[in-house]
Design a protein around this motif. Structure first.
Motif, short mmCIF file in Angstrom:
data_model
loop_
_atom_site.label_atom_id
_atom_site.label_comp_id
_atom_site.label_asym_id
_atom_site.label_seq_id
_atom_site.Cartn_x
_atom_site.Cartn_y
_atom_site.Cartn_z
N VAL A 85 -38.02 -46.74 -22.35
CA VAL A 85 -37.97 -46.59 -23.90
C VAL A 85 -38.16 -48.13 -24.33
O VAL A 85 -38.83 -48.11 -25.51
CB VAL A 85 -36.76 -45.99 -24.20
CG1 VAL A 85 -36.70 -46.02 -25.85
CG2 VAL A 85 -36.86 -44.35 -23.87
N GLY A 136 -41.03 -49.21 -26.86
CA GLY A 136 -40.72 -49.57 -28.14
C GLY A 136 -41.41 -51.01 -28.30
O GLY A 136 -41.81 -51.34 -29.42
N TYR A 155 -37.95 -52.91 -32.85
CA TYR A 155 -37.90 -52.07 -31.74
C TYR A 155 -36.60 -51.80 -30.81
O TYR A 155 -36.23 -50.78 -30.28
CB TYR A 155 -38.90 -52.44 -30.58
CG TYR A 155 -38.48 -53.71 -29.66
CD1 TYR A 155 -37.76 -53.18 -28.71
CD2 TYR A 155 -38.89 -54.92 -29.85
CE1 TYR A 155 -37.31 -54.52 -27.59
CE2 TYR A 155 -38.34 -55.97 -28.85
CZ TYR A 155 -37.86 -55.55 -27.73
OH TYR A 155 -37.45 -56.52 -26.99
N TRP A 207 -34.47 -49.03 -32.84
CA TRP A 207 -35.22 -47.88 -32.37
C TRP A 207 -35.24 -47.42 -31.20
O TRP A 207 -34.69 -46.10 -30.92
CB TRP A 207 -36.73 -48.07 -32.65
CG TRP A 207 -37.56 -47.07 -32.26
CD1 TRP A 207 -38.15 -45.82 -33.31
CD2 TRP A 207 -38.35 -46.75 -31.03
NE1 TRP A 207 -38.67 -45.11 -32.45
CE2 TRP A 207 -39.04 -45.75 -31.16
CE3 TRP A 207 -38.14 -47.32 -29.60
CZ2 TRP A 207 -39.58 -45.01 -30.19
CZ3 TRP A 207 -38.98 -46.51 -28.86
CH2 TRP A 207 -39.73 -45.56 -29.03
N ALA A 208 -34.99 -48.31 -30.18
CA ALA A 208 -34.87 -48.04 -28.71
C ALA A 208 -33.42 -47.40 -28.61
O ALA A 208 -33.18 -46.35 -27.88
CB ALA A 208 -35.14 -49.31 -27.79
N VAL A 230 -33.12 -43.87 -29.88
CA VAL A 230 -33.94 -42.87 -29.08
C VAL A 230 -33.01 -42.70 -27.85
O VAL A 230 -32.72 -41.42 -27.47
CB VAL A 230 -35.24 -43.60 -28.38
CG1 VAL A 230 -35.88 -42.57 -27.51
CG2 VAL A 230 -36.16 -43.22 -29.71
N LYS A 242 -38.76 -38.90 -32.47
CA LYS A 242 -38.44 -40.30 -32.90
C LYS A 242 -39.64 -40.99 -31.86
O LYS A 242 -40.12 -42.06 -32.71
CB LYS A 242 -37.04 -40.75 -32.30
CG LYS A 242 -36.55 -41.90 -32.92
CD LYS A 242 -36.33 -42.06 -34.20
CE LYS A 242 -35.73 -43.36 -34.71
NZ LYS A 242 -35.53 -43.22 -36.15
N ILE A 243 -39.80 -40.53 -30.85
CA ILE A 243 -41.01 -41.12 -30.00
C ILE A 243 -42.55 -41.05 -30.48
O ILE A 243 -43.04 -42.13 -30.76
CB ILE A 243 -40.92 -40.71 -28.60
CG1 ILE A 243 -39.60 -41.00 -27.87
CG2 ILE A 243 -42.19 -41.39 -27.84
CD1 ILE A 243 -39.39 -40.48 -26.56
N ASN A 244 -42.51 -40.11 -30.96
CA ASN A 244 -43.98 -39.78 -31.88
C ASN A 244 -44.15 -40.16 -33.19
O ASN A 244 -45.16 -40.32 -33.84
CB ASN A 244 -44.16 -38.29 -31.62
CG ASN A 244 -44.47 -37.73 -30.36
OD1 ASN A 244 -45.15 -38.22 -29.49
ND2 ASN A 244 -43.68 -36.34 -29.98
N ILE A 251 -48.87 -45.75 -30.97
CA ILE A 251 -48.32 -45.27 -29.42
C ILE A 251 -49.51 -45.78 -28.46
O ILE A 251 -49.09 -46.08 -27.47
CB ILE A 251 -48.38 -43.78 -29.37
CG1 ILE A 251 -47.15 -43.20 -29.99
CG2 ILE A 251 -48.34 -43.17 -27.92
CD1 ILE A 251 -46.91 -41.65 -30.26
N LEU A 295 -45.21 -42.81 -22.81
CA LEU A 295 -43.77 -42.17 -22.72
C LEU A 295 -43.65 -40.86 -23.07
O LEU A 295 -42.93 -40.01 -22.49
CB LEU A 295 -43.03 -43.19 -23.76
CG LEU A 295 -41.45 -42.78 -23.98
CD1 LEU A 295 -40.80 -42.69 -22.75
CD2 LEU A 295 -40.83 -43.66 -24.99
N PRO A 296 -44.48 -40.44 -24.09
CA PRO A 296 -44.25 -38.86 -24.31
C PRO A 296 -44.91 -37.97 -23.39
O PRO A 296 -44.25 -36.73 -22.97
CB PRO A 296 -45.31 -38.57 -25.68
CG PRO A 296 -45.52 -40.10 -26.37
CD PRO A 296 -45.25 -40.99 -25.04
#
Length: 529
Positions: free
Chosen positions: A375, A379, A390, A393-394, A397, A412-414, A421, A428-429
């Motif tokens: 993650v 990020g 990042y 954010w990380a 997540v 949050k990832i998308n 991305i 990651l997704p």
């Protein structure tokens, strides 16, 4: 007459001590001192000890009446070195006086029954490297009595000469002209050192073994191959038994949990393994149970639980075979006997396959520490390395995943959008989707399972794992596998495998190699001396 009196004096000296109690009879002591060659060596032993005592007494005769530790060590080293040289000399002397008459007659009869008549050719020299240095000796060579006998000997695969002494003592089977103990010592330092050249230097300094780096490599490869093939046979046997439904486990289980941790050691954090069913480069597995957990202080002053004992395995190649090895290792350490076996992986497809095939009733957990690393890397790429963006954010997540708020974490990832991305090499997704059934960390916490950090990280971050990243690990695949096998055994602390901390080396290396080669006394010479 004077020499005989001197000998009697030495005999009385030893009789006053403990030596005579360890010998069969008084006659044995008298016989030992009656031989000039024995007296020469015994006198040398005594002179070395007397010299040590005299030098020690001289040094404490000063005003302080003490001796420095460094000087004491020098005196001790000198005495040990001289005594070792005399021991080797004694061994060589005794080997040279062995009567081969009986074994020569038996060997002649053996070949005569095969239609080949043998005769004595002559005594030929041979040298064997031991952990105490080189042991030269000579033994009788037999050859065909006639041209037809020589042809018959060759047809039997015996070559030109037959050496009864070598066959009876086990020396004939020894490769590299080394004793079993010398091979084991060489293999140990080869896997422990940064290079084969470094291992050769350590062997020369710490033992009597003098080898060039190429020979160190060859010996380590040979020993590693023996151990690996034994492991492979056990793995295939366990797999066959599993497939046939022959494995029986106790109804009443032991309390506790057995953990099997796996990872593809050299996989890049930004690579997806979708469509790749085998570990890239090198894979690592570690098994440990809650039975042997201890508290160890870390650099932060904390004392988290960590595995007191664990067994490791490293693998170069495709996953199908590695899965069998990992399964066999889990069986050795109690799989089926504990209340639960828990698998923890770095999210690779082959680990999921292994769980489905071998551990269908065991939970599989995506290593939380691995997820945190991915993650963060993702990020960093998405937010162009801006730490102010990042890092928070990380952290958010990761916290969502930790609380099993999986859908929110995925949103949050998308959130950054496809364009951002795409900046990351790692999908990651897709990775989360592949492992969606293995990231319920809140439920794992309720059940008391380790999911990452602390105990798990202690098992993952072994010296073996760190060394797998080093230069040279990816050289010749087969040689690399054998060296990694030795490294794994040295790193493992297998429960129930011996009194020493490193029971796996005793169980899986020393025992297996000795069983292969120790057919007679000479192979044990280094240990007996």
């Amino acid at each position: 007459m004077a020499e005989n009196t001197d000998n009697q004096g030495f005999a009385r000296f030893f009789e006053d001590g403990e030596l005579v109690e360890k010998l069969d009879t008084r006659a044995t002591v008298e016989e030992m001192f009656a031989k000039k060659e024995n007296m020469s060596i015994l006198k040398s032993y005594m002179l070395n000890y007397v010299r040590f005592i005299n030098n020690f007494d001289k040094m404490i005769a000063g005003p302080d009446g003490v001796i420095g530790l460094t000087r004491l060590e020098e005196l001790m080293t000198s005495l040990i070195g001289e005594s070792k040289a005399l021991t080797v000399r004694l061994a060589i002397d005794k080997l040279g006086k062995i009567d081969e008459g009986g074994i020569i007659r038996k060997k002649k009869e053996e070949y005569l029954n095969k239609g080949v008549k043998l005769k004595i050719y002559r005594r030929l020299p041979r040298t064997v490297m031991t952990i105490h240095g080189k042991i030269p000796f000579s033994r009788t060579a037999l050859t065909g009595s006639s041209r037809s006998d020589a042809d018959g000997l060759s047809a039997l695969g015996a070559g030109v000469n037959v050496f009864p002494f070598d066959e009876v003592t086990g020396a004939a089977a020894l490769p590299f002209k080394m004793s079993v103990n010398a091979m084991l010592e060489t293999a140990f330092w080869a896997q422990k050192s940064s290079s084969f050249a470094a291992a050769a230097k350590i062997l020369a300094r710490e033992t009597g073994i003098t080898l060039n780096p190429d020979t160190v490599r060859a010996v380590a490869k040979h020993v590693g191959e023996i151990v690996f093939e034994n492991d492979a046979a056990e793995a295939e046997k366990a797999h066959a038994s599993f497939k046939a439904g022959e494995q029986k486990f106790p109804t009443k289980k032991k309390k506790g949990v057995l953990y099997l941790v796996t990872e593809g050691a050299l996989s890049r954090a930004g690579e997806s393994d979708e469509g790749n069913r085998g570990p890239r480069g090198i894979a690592l597995a570690a098994v440990f149970s809650t039975d042997f957990f201890v508290r160890r202080a870390n650099e932060k002053g904390e004392s988290p639980l960590s595995p007191g004992r664990k067994e490791c395995a490293a693998w170069v190649g495709e996953a199908d075979t590695f899965k069998k090895h990992a399964f066999a290792m889990a069986l050795r350490n109690g799989h089926g006997q504990y209340e639960k076996t828990v698998l923890i992986s770095d999210g690779s497809a082959w680990a999921r396959d292994m769980r489905e095939e071998f551990f269908p009733d065991s939970p599989l957990i995506l290593d939380f520490h691995r997820l945190r690393e991915i993650v963060s890397a993702f990020g960093k790429a998405v937010f162009d390395g801006d730490e102010t963006k990042y890092k928070p954010w990380a952290e958010e997540v990761v916290e969502l995943f930790e609380k099993s708020h999986t859908n929110e974490a995925i949103e949050k990832i998308n959130a950054p959008g496809r364009k951002n991305i795409a900046k990351s090499e790692f999908n990651l997704p897709g990775f989360v989707n592949d492992n969606i059934n293995h990231i319920d960390y809140a439920e794992c916490e309720k059940r008391g399972y380790f999911v990452g950090g602390g105990a798990l990280e202690s098992a993952r971050r072994t010296p073996l794992r760190e060394r797998l990243k080093g230069a040279g690990t990816r050289r010749n695949k087969r040689t690399g596998q054998y060296i990694l096998t030795l490294m794994s055994k040295a790193e493992s602390e297998a429960p129930g495998a011996g009194s020493a901390a490193n029971g796996a080396w005793e169980r899986d290396v020393e025992r297996v190699v000795r069983e292969k080669y120790e057919a007679g006394g000479f192979a044990k010479l280094a240990r007996d001396v």
